[in-house]
Motif scaffolding. Structure first.
Motif: not given
Length: 258
Positions: A28-29, A68-70, A87-89, A208-209
């Protein structure tokens, strides 16, 4: 024998989960800085996010709502490929949101800030991993300390804005960063496991997010060093001047009267 086998299976699954989390965080970074550099260097995208900075705000707000939904709906995290798509979105929305800040920052300052806060994230993940004290037992204490840090940060931010108190913004930043560091170490412990509280081994996308957002909390403090006003922004100054309370009705004079 069964207990030993279960313990071995648990440690193996937990180790795989933690390494997968850190690997995804690193990806992600890398992807985020690559996109930010591309957006900053490409004249068309740079001009777009500079002039239409509000687009980034929309992306960022949508990303926070989706995150928040995730968090609250487990179905979104455990159903493949829905969890990966979500996650990608979320990741892309946050990256596009920060792009409105990146395009206004100097390239080398932006890259230096990115490296510094990435290393800082890694350092405090290590500190949390090897800290002998179980922070997951003290979540109430961490919450109280975070509230105190928020109060201190807000006070010194107001001192910076209202009274222009010397170094008050750095004190404000110190309060914010210290609260973030506490929760980074807490997150490291619930990811690595072996403590009172821990994350489930299937929650690698959420973890990870979560670490990526920890990084963003620190990284966005760096944009205070970016130029605040440009020629395009100056045009909007009169639209916001009505929000400023002026006690002296006589306008200041910046020229000599003949």
């Amino acid at each position: 024998m069964d207990s030993q086998a279960n313990s071995h299976f648990y440690k193996k699954a937990r180790r795989r989960f933690s390494w997968l989390t850190y690997l995804l965080t690193a990806i992600f970074l890398i992807l985020s800085v690559a996109q930010w550099i591309s957006i900053q260097q490409l004249s068309a995208s740079n001009e777009f996010f500079t002039e239409k900075y509000w687009v980034g705000s929309i992306f960022f707000a949508v990303g926070l709502v989706l995150f928040g939904l995730f968090i609250f709906f487990e179905t979104l995290r455990f159903v493949v490929p829905l969890n990966w798509i979500f996650a990608i979105v979320i990741f892309e929305c946050v990256v596009m949101g920060v792009a409105s800040l990146v395009v206004r920052h100097h390239k080398y300052q932006f890259l230096l800030s990115f490296v510094i806060w990435s290393v800082t994230l890694g350092i405090f993940l290590l500190c949390g991993s090897f800290l002998p004290h179980d922070l997951t037992l003290d979540i109430v204490v961490l919450f109280v300390l975070a509230i105190l840090a928020l109060i201190g940060a807000m006070y010194f931010l107001m001192m910076h804005i209202v009274t222009n108190m010397p170094y008050s913004f750095f004190v404000h930043r110190g309060f914010v960063v210290c609260s973030i560091w506490m929760f980074i170490m807490y997150h490291a412990q619930i990811i690595n496991g072996g403590k009172f509280a821990e994350m489930r081994t299937k929650d690698y996308l959420l973890s990870s997010l979560m670490l990526f957002h920890d990084f963003l909390l620190m990284f966005m403090l760096s944009f205070h060093l970016a130029p605040k006003w440009s020629d395009e922004c100056d045009a909007h100054l009169n639209k916001t001047s009505m929000l400023i309370f002026i006690t002296d009705p006589t306008p200041p004079m910046f020229w000599d009267e003949d």
